[in-house]
Design a protein around this motif. Structure first.
Motif, PDB file in Angstrom:
ATOM      1  N   ILE A   1       0.835  -1.200   0.000  1.00 28.67           N
ATOM      2  CA  ILE A   1       0.000   0.000   0.000  1.00 28.67           C
ATOM      3  C   ILE A   1       0.872   1.252   0.000  1.00 28.67           C
ATOM      4  CG2 ILE A   1      -1.666   1.329   1.360  1.00 28.67           C
ATOM      5  CD1 ILE A   1      -2.852  -1.326   2.276  1.00 28.67           C
ATOM      6  N   ARG A   2       1.974   1.201   0.712  1.00 26.23           N
ATOM      7  CA  ARG A   2       2.887   2.337   0.729  1.00 26.23           C
ATOM      8  C   ARG A   2       3.471   2.573  -0.661  1.00 26.23           C
ATOM      9  NH1 ARG A   2       3.101   6.784   2.363  1.00 26.23           N
ATOM     10  NH2 ARG A   2       2.519   6.012   4.427  1.00 26.23           N
ATOM     11  N   LEU A   3       3.791   1.499  -1.383  1.00 20.51           N
ATOM     12  CA  LEU A   3       4.289   1.638  -2.757  1.00 20.51           C
ATOM     13  C   LEU A   3       3.236   2.301  -3.632  1.00 20.51           C
ATOM     14  CD1 LEU A   3       6.440   0.996  -4.949  1.00 20.51           C
ATOM     15  CD2 LEU A   3       5.280  -1.196  -5.273  1.00 20.51           C
ATOM     16  N   MET A   4       1.992   1.904  -3.450  1.00 18.72           N
ATOM     17  CA  MET A   4       0.905   2.516  -4.218  1.00 18.72           C
ATOM     18  C   MET A   4       0.795   4.001  -3.881  1.00 18.72           C
ATOM     19  SD  MET A   4      -0.648   0.288  -6.185  1.00 18.72           S
ATOM     20  CE  MET A   4      -2.299   0.926  -6.410  1.00 18.72           C
ATOM     21  N   ALA A   5       0.887   4.331  -2.610  1.00 18.36           N
ATOM     22  CA  ALA A   5       0.725   5.718  -2.189  1.00 18.36           C
ATOM     23  C   ALA A   5       1.890   6.589  -2.635  1.00 18.36           C
ATOM     24  CB  ALA A   5       0.561   5.782  -0.668  1.00 18.36           C
ATOM     25  N   ASP A   6       3.108   6.062  -2.520  1.00 22.90           N
ATOM     26  CA  ASP A   6       4.293   6.866  -2.813  1.00 22.90           C
ATOM     27  C   ASP A   6       4.616   6.951  -4.299  1.00 22.90           C
ATOM     28  OD1 ASP A   6       4.599   7.303  -0.134  1.00 22.90           O
ATOM     29  OD2 ASP A   6       6.171   5.808   0.153  1.00 22.90           O
ATOM     30  N   VAL A   7       4.246   5.919  -5.062  1.00 20.28           N
ATOM     31  CA  VAL A   7       4.635   5.875  -6.472  1.00 20.28           C
ATOM     32  C   VAL A   7       3.424   5.959  -7.397  1.00 20.28           C
ATOM     33  CG1 VAL A   7       5.875   4.588  -8.260  1.00 20.28           C
ATOM     34  CG2 VAL A   7       6.676   4.521  -5.885  1.00 20.28           C
ATOM     35  N   PHE A   8       2.475   5.042  -7.240  1.00 19.85           N
ATOM     36  CA  PHE A   8       1.349   4.986  -8.173  1.00 19.85           C
ATOM     37  C   PHE A   8       0.539   6.277  -8.179  1.00 19.85           C
ATOM     38  CE2 PHE A   8      -3.148   4.095  -9.039  1.00 19.85           C
ATOM     39  CZ  PHE A   8      -3.052   3.597 -10.327  1.00 19.85           C
ATOM     40  N   LEU A   9       0.156   6.778  -7.005  1.00 25.29           N
ATOM     41  CA  LEU A   9      -0.683   7.971  -6.951  1.00 25.29           C
ATOM     42  C   LEU A   9       0.008   9.200  -7.532  1.00 25.29           C
ATOM     43  CD1 LEU A   9      -2.420   7.682  -3.458  1.00 25.29           C
ATOM     44  CD2 LEU A   9      -3.342   7.108  -5.703  1.00 25.29           C
ATOM     45  N   ARG A  10       1.331   9.202  -7.530  1.00 24.78           N
ATOM     46  CA  ARG A  10       2.072  10.338  -8.084  1.00 24.78           C
ATOM     47  C   ARG A  10       2.262  10.220  -9.594  1.00 24.78           C
ATOM     48  NH1 ARG A  10       4.105  13.174  -3.836  1.00 24.78           N
ATOM     49  NH2 ARG A  10       4.244  12.057  -1.851  1.00 24.78           N
ATOM     50  N   GLU A  11       2.155   8.995 -10.128  1.00 23.56           N
ATOM     51  CA  GLU A  11       2.431   8.777 -11.546  1.00 23.56           C
ATOM     52  C   GLU A  11       1.189   8.498 -12.383  1.00 23.56           C
ATOM     53  OE1 GLU A  11       6.926   6.895 -11.044  1.00 23.56           O
ATOM     54  OE2 GLU A  11       5.278   5.622 -11.700  1.00 23.56           O
TER      55      GLU A  11
ATOM     56  N   THR B   1      -1.931  13.306  -3.876  1.00 18.87           N
ATOM     57  CA  THR B   1      -0.973  13.158  -2.771  1.00 18.87           C
ATOM     58  C   THR B   1      -0.765  14.446  -1.986  1.00 18.87           C
ATOM     59  OG1 THR B   1       0.854  13.579  -4.310  1.00 18.87           O
ATOM     60  CG2 THR B   1       0.265  11.275  -3.895  1.00 18.87           C
ATOM     61  N   ASP B   2      -1.218  15.574  -2.525  1.00 17.02           N
ATOM     62  CA  ASP B   2      -1.087  16.847  -1.805  1.00 17.02           C
ATOM     63  C   ASP B   2      -2.281  17.133  -0.902  1.00 17.02           C
ATOM     64  OD1 ASP B   2       1.257  17.217  -3.154  1.00 17.02           O
ATOM     65  OD2 ASP B   2       0.415  18.569  -4.657  1.00 17.02           O
TER      66      ASP B   2
END
Length: 207
Positions: A62-72, A82-83
């Motif tokens: 879930i952290r990978l999704m939050a840190d990478v997927f949601l930004r890309e 994410t903001d």
């Protein structure tokens, strides 16, 4: 932690019951990457295990999704999810609205097309930056065939919003059932997307 909380809340809304006869997690396959990892000190490509996420690694996923997927991902990036500190924010509701309008306008009847009552879907295809270029995205999509069969599902369908995921889906055997161009959407933020041209609903028979 706000992005993590939002994703955890979204996952709790899923109400599909797994057949008790299918173990969890199920190891789908082992896959040898294309090249050695940079900085790993080895000379051989890494071996990956393509499987469902075990319980002790779900927060990491879930952290990978939050840190990478949601930004890309084009839509969540366009609205800068994410903001936003609010789990049920107006920005998130706008993303959901765009998706629902697309599905309402052009959603093909997957059930009728494939003659099924249920099908396998997913949200969010992402690979950590340090493991990109190994062919993992396509392997993750191909794993749906074995997983779907083990669960008794005969079709899979997903909305793909970026060109990279659409290309991988096509390579894996998905076909486009419907698409909508970003420049034709009502939301100015969506019309301003430049890294992708359209969102697509793509599907495949799990045979």
């Amino acid at each position: 932690m706000e992005e993590l909380d939002r994703l955890q809340q979204a996952m709790q809304l899923l109400h599909w019951k797994r057949p008790e006869s299918v173990p969890f997690p199920s190891v789908q396959k082992r896959y040898v990457g294309r090249r050695p990892l940079k900085g790993a000190g080895g000379h051989s490509p890494p071996t990956y295990v393509i499987q469902e996420v075990p319980g002790d690694r779900q927060e990491e996923a879930i952290r990978l999704m939050a840190d990478v997927f949601l930004r890309e991902e084009p839509l969540t990036a366009a609205f800068r999810i994410t903001d936003d500190p609010e789990p049920k924010s107006e920005r998130l509701q706008r993303v959901v609205s765009v998706v629902r309008k697309f599905e309402a306008l052009v959603q093909p009847d997957v059930f009728e097309r494939f003659g099924v009552r249920e099908y396998l879907s997913a949200v969010g295809l992402v690979v950590a930056h340090e493991h990109r270029g190994q062919g993992l995205g396509e392997q993750l999509l191909r794993a749906r065939w074995q997983l779907g069969r083990s669960l008794g599902l005969r079709a899979t369908a997903t909305m793909f919003t970026g060109p990279a995921s659409q290309l991988l889906a096509r390579r894996a055997g998905f076909h486009t059932l419907a698409e909508a161009r970003y420049v034709d959407q009502e939301q100015p933020a969506v019309r301003a997307i430049t890294g992708a041209s359209c969102m697509k609903i793509m599907a495949a028979a799990l045979e």
